[in-house]
Scaffold this active site. Structure first.
Site, PDB file in Angstrom:
ATOM      1  N   ASP A  52      -4.542  -3.157   5.113  1.00 57.92           N
ATOM      2  CA  ASP A  52      -5.026  -2.680   6.406  1.00 57.92           C
ATOM      3  C   ASP A  52      -6.540  -2.754   6.544  1.00 57.92           C
ATOM      4  O   ASP A  52      -7.062  -2.673   7.645  1.00 57.92           O
ATOM      5  CB  ASP A  52      -4.563  -1.241   6.678  1.00 57.92           C
ATOM      6  N   ASP A 106      -8.985  -5.841   2.119  1.00 56.03           N
ATOM      7  CA  ASP A 106      -7.670  -6.385   1.776  1.00 56.03           C
ATOM      8  C   ASP A 106      -7.524  -7.843   2.202  1.00 56.03           C
ATOM      9  O   ASP A 106      -6.574  -8.516   1.804  1.00 56.03           O
ATOM     10  CB  ASP A 106      -6.550  -5.572   2.464  1.00 56.03           C
ATOM     11  N   ASP A 114       0.852  -1.182   0.000  1.00 52.05           N
ATOM     12  CA  ASP A 114       0.000   0.000   0.000  1.00 52.05           C
ATOM     13  C   ASP A 114       0.892   1.237   0.000  1.00 52.05           C
ATOM     14  O   ASP A 114       2.065   1.173   0.377  1.00 52.05           O
ATOM     15  CB  ASP A 114      -0.867   0.023   1.260  1.00 52.05           C
TER      16      ASP A 114
END
Length: 895
Positions: A629, A633, A329
């Site tokens: 997070d 995901d 990310d």
């Protein structure tokens, strides 16, 4: 509060029963109730007692064989041998029990770092606390990705869907309605105004009051520990146990052959050869291998924890050694996740600059050199009003300091509002909120609905392309193109760009009615936010490249914004290296694999596409580590070889889907984890090499001595073999697991995931080491016998030689490629202490009368010491030569 029939009843009855209200409890009330109800903990399996751990050390077939040998020795009057075998069993049990106890303590300590956190209202303010501190009557906030920390009666809910499969077995998420009416006789799955402990919020937001905690929750009453699960053994340990069993069968066959030779060729008694066979099998079979590997992995886990990498599954330690790709990310991992509004473009074309950095609202807004605020500019006020109304964060002063809670984007917008002189509380007081559409990645926007002069207005923030498409451009098509160009220009400068808009949507709207999709909006402008790179993250990316690891950035940001950040990171420099979610839509697996080969930045990616990218990367042959997070995901984290969840910003469901948790959300920490993973894998190989090569040497030495025929006597007594096993494998094998990392470990290419641990290099080197120790040992023993030494003196000298061999050989085991002469003994204090301790223990055995009588040892002359030391050095020369040959061979092959 013992009865539970009031849980689903009218909300005022619930508050009355709990002696609480929507503002929650005070800190004093919470402390009193915590003392009354106890911590919010589910029933837990008590840890094993010390005696249970100790007894487990005797649950091994080889231990049973040793016990049988002790019984045979005792029954035939051989009290010394039986006593020594009993001592060996006791020492092994103590060492193994201590290591297991340490591992148990480490595991429980690490679990404390993975506690569920909860957002609770205390003293009228939102605080984040451990879920164990929650009490009945507390008011909590829940959002997508949270695990519900206790049984909750909802006060409000917006688009709320909850996964209750843990309790009901139904895989379909349940849509919750806070004003549902019913009673406790309704099945759990149909109680729509309740949320139960251990359930997961899939979508939406909610506010609720805690009605039950700990063992009084639905899950607690079932006495199920759903917050922790004990998985099976890691694949590495399973493979090593199978490997140890295979070695055991081979050794037992060899021992049987040697024993038959001893009886029929050398004339030994069946009893003597039984005891000898037991001793040889116990010494040669690496029965301590799984335990040593567990210690090595436990050490790696502790080292990772010190570097802020929390290992949830031991298999992750092994897997990190193979990592070839990290899909990371951007926000919060590569960057600091403290967004700041820096560039503002109003709908009339005015360009404003916002000064100050971070969430604290310290700074001003300028139009050129002119200081401005919302009171002076109507266009600025209309934009800021949208920013603070379409917002779920909290930003206020506490004890003279600014404190905040919520999504970083929302906090940045509130900070911007304070700088402009507009506060959310004032706007909400004038324009009460009646409904909302929470932000979800698939929507790419969020909306709140407010009462404005008897009508309902929608205030929207979101991705520019999404919001612009919801605006009314009738007769102003050219204006749309101008705004699109404006947003792209801001994004190209590295800003995260949000569009803000509003419009009247309906005359009236019920809070329980699904709000209409916004359309016909009026654009108020754009805000450009910047999130600076984390310190050290660029160096970490360069380290990954040097280690042969491909780094990809997967983000929901605009492709142009993503490319600007990627350039700063050194990930990408050209637009063709950026792949957008639009390009990925509907692509086949082969097309996705091509995108993996081409792209280093994936922008505007939806959660489903992130999962598809992970699957494509694995199909391409990568061993993939993925960071995440959010609840969305979780599929990608599970699909990855190594799932890495964020400890600070990560949701509970993301952490549970991952093998690793990064406690500081920093990409550089992931690289530290990769380094420690490679160290752990190296140390596992070193331990295996030491144990297998030393065991093979003992079997080969006895076999060669017996193959000579009746010329040589029994080279070692059974108790001497057991002593050798205790001194070498028992101490040095554990010490080797503490070996620190070698230089250049992150400059090596990743190992192939399919590469066996016992590969060609280890097989060759094991044969060389075992061969040298066995041949030199047999030659020395034969020379001593022919030179007229007594049998016991020759055995004593041979035992000393083998102890010295192991002390020298442990230096060979410290590196597969580097010369032992380049490794300082002082860089590994544990190993140095282990080698010295094993050596001194044998010296004591040579001089202490009690051990002399048991082991049949005796002091030796200085000349014998010198000869044995010289002979032991042959193992160092042989392995150094093999390392040199291996390096030359690899250089010629170009590897």
């Amino acid at each position: 509060m013992a009865a539970v029939t009031w849980h689903t009843g009218p909300l005022d009855h619930v508050f009355k029963a709990l002696q609480s209200n929507e503002q929650g409890l005070s800190s004093q009330q919470a402390r009193q109730r915590l003392a009354q109800h106890g911590p919010n903990q589910l029933p837990r399996q008590p840890p094993p007692t010390w005696w249970q751990i100790l007894l487990r050390q005797f649950q091994s077939p080889l231990i049973y064989v040793l016990v049988a040998a002790a019984i045979v020795s005792f029954s035939t009057g051989d009290f010394k041998d039986s006593g020594f075998i009993a001592a060996v069993l006791a020492v092994n049990a103590v060492i193994g029990g201590y290591q297991e106890w340490r591992a148990e303590q480490s595991s429980r300590a690490l679990q404390q770092l993975l506690r569920i956190r909860a957002s609770v209202v205390r003293d009228g303010e939102v605080h984040e606390i451990d879920a164990e501190e929650l009490v009945p009557g507390d008011v909590v906030w829940l959002e997508s990705g949270n695990r519900i920390p206790a049984d909750v009666r909802f006060i409000s809910a917006h688009g709320l869907e909850v996964d209750e499969s843990l309790l009901t077995g139904e895989s379909v998420a349940v849509t919750k309605v806070f004003d549902w009416k019913g009673d406790e006789s309704v099945p759990i799955a149909d109680r729509l105004n309740m949320g139960y402990a251990a359930s997961i919020v899939i979508r939406g937001r909610a506010k609720g009051v805690i009605v039950s905690t700990g063992t009084n929750t639905m899950v607690g009453q079932l006495a199920v520990d759903v917050l922790s699960a004990s998985g099976g053994k890691p694949p590495l340990l399973q493979r090593m146990e199978r490997f140890a069993h295979t070695i055991a069968y081979a050794v037992l066959v060899a021992v049987a052959i040697v024993s038959v030779m001893g009886i029929f060729i050398h004339g030994h008694t069946i009893k003597d050869m039984f005891l000898f066979g037991v001793a040889l099998a116990v010494s040669a079979i690496p029965e301590g291998l799984p335990a040593a590997l567990t210690v090595a992995l436990a050490i790696a886990t502790s080292r990772m924890a010190r570097r802020r990498v929390i290992v949830r599954r031991l298999a992750a330690v092994e897997g990190l050694g193979s990592c070839t790709m990290i899909a990371s990310d951007k926000t919060g991992t590569l960057t600091c996740n403290e967004l700041t509004v820096r560039d503002v473009r109003l709908a009339d074309g005015t360009n404003l600059i916002v000064r100050g950095q971070g969430f604290a609202p310290e700074g001003d807004i300028f139009d050129g050199d002119e200081h401005v605020n919302a009171a002076d500019r109507e266009g600025l006020f209309e934009l800021v009003r949208v920013a603070v109304l379409c917002n779920e964060a909290d930003l206020h002063r506490r004890d003279g300091n600014w404190v905040w809670h919520g999504d970083p984007t929302d906090i940045a917008l509130l900070s911007f509002g304070h700088k402009a002189g507009v506060q959310r509380e004032d706007c909400l007081s004038a324009l009460p909120q009646i409904n909302e559409i929470p932000f979800e990645p698939e929507h790419q926007f969020a909306a709140t609905y407010h009462c404005v002069d008897g009508s309902v207005w929608a205030y929207i923030k979101g991705a520019p392309e999404r919001v612009l498409n919801m605006c009314d451009w009738t007769g102003n098509e050219t204006k749309l193109a101008e705004f699109q160009s404006m947003a792209e220009s801001m994004a190209s400068e590295g800003y995260r760009v949000l569009a803000l808009a509003d419009a009247k949507v309906v005359d009236e709207l019920s809070p329980t009615t699904t709000p209409p999709q916004p359309s016909g909006l009026e654009l108020r402008g754009f805000v450009g936010m910047i999130d600076p790179l984390r310190p050290g993250v660029r160096d970490a990316v360069e380290t990954c490249h040097a280690a042969g690891i491909t780094v990809c950035m997967v983000t929901g940001d605009h492709p142009v914004t993503a490319l600007a950040i990627a350039r700063d990171l050194g990930l990408a420099s050209e637009p063709h290296q950026v792949v957008s979610g639009t390009e990925l839509s509907g692509q086949s697996l082969e097309e996705l694999r091509a995108a993996i080969r081409r792209g280093r930045v994936f922008a505007r990616v939806a959660p489903r596409q992130k999962l598809e990218l992970v699957q494509a990367a694995r199909a391409e042959g990568h061993f993939v580590a993925v960071t995440g997070d959010g609840v969305n995901d979780a599929p990608a984290l599970r699909a990855a070889n190594i799932g890495v969840a964020m400890g600070k910003s990560g949701t509970d469901v993301a952490r549970e889907a991952a093998e690793l948790v990064i406690s500081d959300d920093n990409f550089a920490t992931i690289v530290s984890g990769v380094e420690e993973g490679r160290v752990a894998y190296d140390n596992v190989r070193k331990v295996i090499y030491l144990l297998v090569s030393s065991g093979a040497a003992e079997v080969l030495l006895i076999g060669l001595a017996f193959a000579v025929g009746s010329v040589l006597p029994l080279p070692l007594w059974p108790v001497q073999l057991l002593w050798l096993n205790l001194v070498t494998n028992g101490i040095q094998g554990i010490a080797l697991a503490f070996e620190p990392r070698e230089a250049g470990i992150l400059r090596r290419k990743p190992r192939r995931p399919s590469e066996p641990i016992f590969d060609r290099l280890m097989a060759e080197r094991t044969m060389v080491a075992a061969g040298v120790m066995a041949v030199v040992g047999v030659i020395a023993f034969s020379w001593m016998i022919h030179a007229g030494w007594s049998h016991d003196s020759a055995r004593n000298a041979l035992l000393l030689l083998l102890v010295l061999f192991e002390n020298v050989h442990i230096g060979n085991c410290r590196s597969e490629t580097h010369s032992a002469f380049r490794l300082s003994p002082f860089r590994s204090p544990f190993l140095l202490a282990g080698a010295i301790g094993a050596f001194l223990l044998h010296v004591i055995a040579m001089h202490l009368p009690l051990l002399q009588s048991v082991l049949r040892t005796e002091p030796v002359s200085l000349s014998t010491w010198m000869v044995m030391i010289l002979l032991a050095s042959t193992i160092l020369i042989a392995i150094e030569l093999h390392k040199w040959i291996w390096r030359v061979r690899n250089t010629k092959n170009g590897s």
